[in-house]
Design a protein around this motif. Structure first.
Motif, short mmCIF file in Angstrom:
data_model
loop_
_atom_site.label_atom_id
_atom_site.label_comp_id
_atom_site.label_asym_id
_atom_site.label_seq_id
_atom_site.Cartn_x
_atom_site.Cartn_y
_atom_site.Cartn_z
N ASN A 1 -7.39 21.18 -25.72
CA ASN A 1 -8.18 20.62 -25.80
C ASN A 1 -9.77 19.95 -24.35
OD1 ASN A 1 -8.74 19.94 -28.09
ND2 ASN A 1 -7.27 18.15 -28.46
N VAL A 2 -8.24 19.84 -23.31
CA VAL A 2 -9.26 19.75 -21.86
C VAL A 2 -10.07 20.62 -22.05
CG1 VAL A 2 -9.04 19.12 -19.64
CG2 VAL A 2 -7.46 18.12 -21.14
N GLN A 3 -9.81 21.93 -21.70
CA GLN A 3 -10.13 22.92 -21.35
C GLN A 3 -11.25 23.32 -22.42
OE1 GLN A 3 -7.25 26.07 -22.15
NE2 GLN A 3 -6.41 25.97 -19.79
N ASN A 4 -11.85 22.38 -23.52
CA ASN A 4 -13.04 23.16 -24.20
C ASN A 4 -13.53 22.15 -23.63
OD1 ASN A 4 -11.59 24.89 -25.85
ND2 ASN A 4 -11.02 23.64 -27.80
N TRP A 5 -13.22 20.75 -23.58
CA TRP A 5 -14.28 19.75 -22.94
C TRP A 5 -14.64 20.06 -21.83
CZ3 TRP A 5 -9.76 14.76 -23.08
CH2 TRP A 5 -10.00 15.23 -24.83
N TYR A 6 -14.06 21.10 -20.67
CA TYR A 6 -14.78 21.44 -19.75
C TYR A 6 -15.41 22.65 -20.33
CZ TYR A 6 -14.88 24.10 -15.34
OH TYR A 6 -15.77 24.77 -14.10
N ALA A 7 -15.15 23.35 -21.15
CA ALA A 7 -16.38 24.37 -21.19
C ALA A 7 -17.43 23.98 -21.80
CB ALA A 7 -15.52 25.63 -22.05
N ALA A 8 -17.64 22.83 -22.66
CA ALA A 8 -19.01 21.51 -23.24
C ALA A 8 -19.70 21.30 -22.39
CB ALA A 8 -18.20 21.00 -24.53
N THR A 9 -19.31 20.88 -21.32
CA THR A 9 -20.44 20.37 -19.76
C THR A 9 -20.62 21.63 -18.98
OG1 THR A 9 -18.20 19.64 -19.28
CG2 THR A 9 -18.95 17.60 -21.31
N HIS A 10 -21.26 20.22 -17.81
CA HIS A 10 -21.47 21.43 -16.92
C HIS A 10 -21.27 19.91 -15.46
CE1 HIS A 10 -24.76 18.09 -17.17
NE2 HIS A 10 -25.17 18.26 -18.12
N ASP A 11 -21.08 20.75 -14.54
CA ASP A 11 -20.82 19.97 -12.95
C ASP A 11 -21.66 19.17 -12.80
OD1 ASP A 11 -19.21 21.79 -12.98
OD2 ASP A 11 -19.79 23.15 -11.28
N THR B 1 -7.72 9.09 -24.05
CA THR B 1 -6.48 9.30 -23.98
C THR B 1 -5.76 7.97 -23.52
OG1 THR B 1 -7.97 9.23 -21.55
CG2 THR B 1 -7.43 11.17 -21.70
N PHE B 2 -6.23 6.96 -23.89
CA PHE B 2 -5.74 5.31 -23.44
C PHE B 2 -4.59 5.86 -24.87
CE2 PHE B 2 -4.85 1.66 -25.63
CZ PHE B 2 -4.47 1.00 -24.13
N GLY C 1 -15.36 11.31 -12.95
CA GLY C 1 -15.79 10.15 -11.68
C GLY C 1 -15.01 8.32 -11.89
N ILE C 2 -14.88 8.20 -12.93
CA ILE C 2 -14.20 7.22 -13.17
C ILE C 2 -12.40 7.58 -13.50
CG2 ILE C 2 -13.70 4.72 -13.27
CD1 ILE C 2 -15.52 5.64 -11.34
N TRP C 3 -11.72 7.10 -12.59
CA TRP C 3 -10.79 7.07 -13.87
C TRP C 3 -10.10 5.46 -14.24
CZ3 TRP C 3 -7.95 11.95 -15.83
CH2 TRP C 3 -8.78 13.24 -14.81
N LYS C 4 -10.14 4.94 -15.15
CA LYS C 4 -9.38 3.25 -15.74
C LYS C 4 -8.29 3.55 -16.23
CE LYS C 4 -14.54 3.79 -17.77
NZ LYS C 4 -15.28 3.29 -19.07
N LYS D 1 -9.52 7.16 -18.88
CA LYS D 1 -8.11 5.89 -19.17
C LYS D 1 -6.53 6.15 -19.36
CE LYS D 1 -10.99 2.51 -22.60
NZ LYS D 1 -10.58 1.62 -23.70
N LEU D 2 -6.43 5.73 -17.96
CA LEU D 2 -4.60 6.28 -18.12
C LEU D 2 -4.16 5.73 -19.52
CD1 LEU D 2 -6.06 7.07 -15.66
CD2 LEU D 2 -3.40 5.90 -14.48
N PRO D 3 -3.24 7.04 -19.90
CA PRO D 3 -2.42 6.63 -21.14
C PRO D 3 -1.30 5.20 -21.25
CG PRO D 3 -1.96 8.21 -20.43
CD PRO D 3 -2.60 7.80 -19.32
N LYS D 4 -1.82 4.90 -22.33
CA LYS D 4 -1.99 3.32 -22.14
C LYS D 4 0.81 2.72 -22.55
CE LYS D 4 -0.81 3.27 -27.41
NZ LYS D 4 -1.23 1.98 -28.67
N HIS D 5 0.49 4.26 -22.71
CA HIS D 5 2.07 4.47 -22.22
C HIS D 5 2.46 3.86 -20.56
CE1 HIS D 5 6.17 5.64 -21.51
NE2 HIS D 5 5.86 6.71 -20.60
#
Length: 281
Positions: A44-54, A35-36, A94-97, A61-65
């Motif tokens: 992609n975000v929805q796929n990442w959600y589906a692949a993980t658990h709570d 995301t940097f 957990g953390i937004w960098k 990371k916040l975008p470098k933009h």
């Protein structure tokens, strides 16, 4: 990261599940560095959600933009667009960098203070600085730490001692020496989730020496009811998972007499154990 071809034998084996899903069975947090460089697609975000658990927690990371190009100024529209896309993973992050460039010095602290009032509230943030003034134990560093404490924001701690102790004899180490900041390690917790990024030595056994201080500091934070986040890197990251397991087991041994919160982990592909623990690896 969660996808490296070199991890096929140690993590993925013959598993047919999504690589992130397999990763989330072994570890309980990951540094989403992608995301940097660009905001991902909603798919992609929805796929990442589906692949993980709570119980699994991303750190993005916040975008470098926002952090490097806009330098935290006039970032409202970009912030809104980014967090709108990332919304499905809000509760699993957990953390937004907020990684800031070396050019971001003491004169820019008012920008950071203003920015921390503009980001979505109720989330957990970490700030990584690289300007030498913030490591000099002077007024600039004190001002930064006070600002972070006031905003309940974590200071991200870079431990690059191991990688800079390695001679620059390989392309990976040379690249790490050029890209990573060579700064002192100031292990301060400005909020409840201190973040440690340990950039390891390419020779696995050399890292034990550099990890000794963390074997003392991490249990202290845990005893204070803080939840540290520890990320293990190596110059090419090929053996980073195994190094993470090795160092984690040293921490288990250190805390064996005082806590049972640390759970065993195993990299063997046939093992499918979800890790739930107070200390995030």
């Amino acid at each position: 990261m969660w996808s490296q071809n070199q991890w096929q034998q140690t993590i993925y084996g013959n598993s047919q599940v999504h690589r992130l899903a397999r990763y989330a069975e072994i570890f309980n947090t990951v540094e989403g560095n992608t995301t940097f460089y660009a905001t991902p697609s909603l798919r992609n975000v929805q796929n990442w959600y589906a692949a993980t658990h709570d119980e699994f927690k991303f750190t993005f990371k916040l975008p470098k933009h926002i952090t490097h190009e806009l330098q935290l100024q006039h970032a409202g529209p970009a912030l809104q667009q980014f967090f709108t896309v990332m919304e499905p993973l809000i509760n699993r992050t957990g953390i937004w960098k907020i990684q800031l460039p070396a050019s971001f010095g003491p004169q820019s602290l008012p920008q950071l203070a203003q920015f921390l009032t503009q980001v979505p509230q109720g989330l957990t943030y970490g700030v990584e600085v690289r300007n030498s003034a913030f490591f000099a134990k002077g007024e600039a560093e004190q001002a930064l730490n006070r600002l972070l404490i006031d905003h309940h924001c974590n200071r991200i701690i870079m431990d690059t001692r191991p990688v800079f102790a390695a001679p620059p004899t390989t392309a990976a180490v040379i690249d790490a020496h050029q890209e990573k900041p060579k700064v002192p390690v100031h292990a301060i917790a400005t909020a409840n989730n201190p973040v440690v990024r340990f950039i390891g030595h390419p020779q696995a056994e050399e890292n034990v020496h550099f990890f000794q201080n963390w074997l003392k500091q991490l249990p202290l934070w845990i005893a204070q009811n803080k939840q540290p986040y520890l990320f293990i890197h190596t110059p090419d990251n090929h053996y980073a998972p195994q190094l993470a397991v090795d160092l984690y087991r040293l921490l288990q041994q250190q805390m064996a007499q005082s806590t049972s919160a640390l759970t065993d982990i195993n990299l063997l592909p046939q093992q499918h154990t979800t890790i739930q623990m107070d200390f995030d690896l």
